[in-house]
Design an enzyme around this catalytic site. Structure first.
Site, PDB file in Angstrom:
ATOM      1  N   TYR A  10       5.534  -6.531  17.586  1.00 42.71           N
ATOM      2  CA  TYR A  10       5.396  -5.530  16.359  1.00 42.71           C
ATOM      3  C   TYR A  10       6.103  -4.328  16.461  1.00 42.71           C
ATOM      4  O   TYR A  10       7.319  -4.067  15.909  1.00 42.71           O
ATOM      5  CB  TYR A  10       4.122  -5.159  15.655  1.00 42.71           C
ATOM      6  CG  TYR A  10       4.154  -4.269  14.527  1.00 42.71           C
ATOM      7  CD1 TYR A  10       4.913  -4.243  13.442  1.00 42.71           C
ATOM      8  CD2 TYR A  10       3.360  -2.956  15.136  1.00 42.71           C
ATOM      9  CE1 TYR A  10       4.995  -3.327  12.447  1.00 42.71           C
ATOM     10  CE2 TYR A  10       3.288  -1.815  13.907  1.00 42.71           C
ATOM     11  CZ  TYR A  10       4.157  -2.137  12.848  1.00 42.71           C
ATOM     12  OH  TYR A  10       4.178  -0.976  11.935  1.00 42.71           O
TER      13      TYR A  10
ATOM     14  N   TYR B  95       0.723  -1.155  -0.062  1.00 42.32           N
ATOM     15  CA  TYR B  95      -0.004   0.184  -0.033  1.00 42.32           C
ATOM     16  C   TYR B  95       0.851   1.355   0.119  1.00 42.32           C
ATOM     17  O   TYR B  95       0.872   2.019  -1.113  1.00 42.32           O
ATOM     18  CB  TYR B  95      -0.976   0.157   1.102  1.00 42.32           C
ATOM     19  CG  TYR B  95      -1.589   1.134   1.572  1.00 42.32           C
ATOM     20  CD1 TYR B  95      -2.193   1.951   0.511  1.00 42.32           C
ATOM     21  CD2 TYR B  95      -1.923   1.504   2.815  1.00 42.32           C
ATOM     22  CE1 TYR B  95      -2.799   3.102   0.688  1.00 42.32           C
ATOM     23  CE2 TYR B  95      -2.771   2.653   3.095  1.00 42.32           C
ATOM     24  CZ  TYR B  95      -3.295   3.423   2.081  1.00 42.32           C
ATOM     25  OH  TYR B  95      -3.732   4.509   2.387  1.00 42.32           O
TER      26      TYR B  95
END
Length: 324
Positions: free
Chosen positions: A140, A11
């Site tokens: 993360y 993206y």
């Protein structure tokens, strides 16, 4: 400049690659297509399929002689990282280590890293600033912080010119380049899927937060504005320095605001149902972008939530099945 964009079939990477091409740069996209899409590779870019964990492959590509790298390739699902932290550290940290070593061997001297404001965890104050302590609450964010720290040491030791950009939620689209994730976890595309009829409703997780309308507030930035920041950071990078900049709208938007604006933009009744809070979701997460505004002169051209949702909606209507 001759530039390598890792994760450039994704993206954000595809948008930035298209902006680089328009600026006259020579662009090669490196992507393993595990999350990215071949159809998202902009016309005019060279595509090289490969994985950052394949050290020999990366070194071979970097031997072609690049001026710099814009590094987007990463695993980025918070929930998945909690379930499989080893995979996230291996992919995000070891992959970046391989990239840094290949850059040194190939002579690439500039790096812009797609970091995340998730490195700050649950901040003590809002908006978050760059000198606030990073205390990530999930693997993360932890893996991205580890990469940020590694880049700092490499920049000092090797003279690398590096910039990390930390941001939360990116939205919108740019022409033929939009958001197509599987699974989709981001609020705006999920709300628009409900407007399009791909799902029957959107769930609001928590309506009793200490916020004006009771729902959680999050930071959103238009993907075009984010892309421009990457180009500006690439130009401003200085040898031997690792600069870190936050990118945010400074105020944030609530879940209810996102849904209401989406209803206005699409003209559709979007069914929303209330659900309990999710564990670990703080009331407000917003980053300050004062530093990059003062030092690099960056400012958002599309700060309005309506612009982000309108562009994302236009892209979804033109790509009802994503990039398929």
């Amino acid at each position: 400049m001759k530039l390598l964009v890792t994760g450039g079939a994704g993206y954000i990477g595809s948008v930035v690659a298209s902006q680089l091409l328009e600026a006259g740069d020579e662009v090669t996209i490196l992507d393993n297509l595990s999350k990215g899409h071949k159809h998202a590779v902009p016309e005019g870019a060279t595509f090289a399929e490969g994985d950052l964990l394949d050290k020999e492959r990366i070194e071979k590509i970097l031997q072609e002689g690049f001026d710099g790298v814009l590094h987007f390739a990463a695993l980025s699902l918070v929930g998945e990282s909690v379930e499989n932290p080893e995979r996230y550290y291996r992919n995000n940290v070891l992959g970046t280590l391989n990239l840094l070593e290949a850059m040194a061997k190939g002579g690439a001297r500039r790096l812009v890293f797609s970091s995340t404001a998730a490195v700050y965890g649950e901040p003590e104050k809002i908006p978050i600033e760059e000198d606030d302590p990073p205390v990530p609450t999930n693997p993360y964010g932890g893996s991205k912080l580890a990469v940020d720290r590694m880049i700092s040491f490499v920049a000092k030791a090797r003279g690398l010119a590096a910039v990390s950009l930390r941001y939360f939620n990116v939205a919108g689209a740019r022409g033929p380049f939009g958001e197509d994730h599987n699974p989709e976890t981001h609020l705006i595309p999920l709300v628009l899927e409900a407007a399009y009829g791909k799902r029957d409703r959107i769930e609001i997780y928590g309506t009793d937060y200490p916020t004006p309308d009771g729902t959680a507030i999050r930071d959103y930035i238009h993907v075009e504005d984010l892309g421009r920041a990457h180009l500006m950071a690439l130009d401003a990078a200085q040898d031997g320095e690792h600069k870190i900049y936050n990118l945010g709208n400074g105020e944030g938007f609530s879940v209810r605001q996102v849904i209401e604006v989406a209803r206005e933009v699409t003209g559709e009744h979007i069914k929303a149902t209330e659900a309990p809070r999710r564990a670990g979701d703080p009331p407000v997460l917003v980053a300050s972008s004062k530093k990059i505004q003062s030092e690099l002169g960056w400012k958002p051209h599309k700060p309005e939530l309506s612009a982000m949702i309108s562009d994302a909606w236009e892209w979804m209507q033109a790509h009802p099945r994503g990039y398929e």
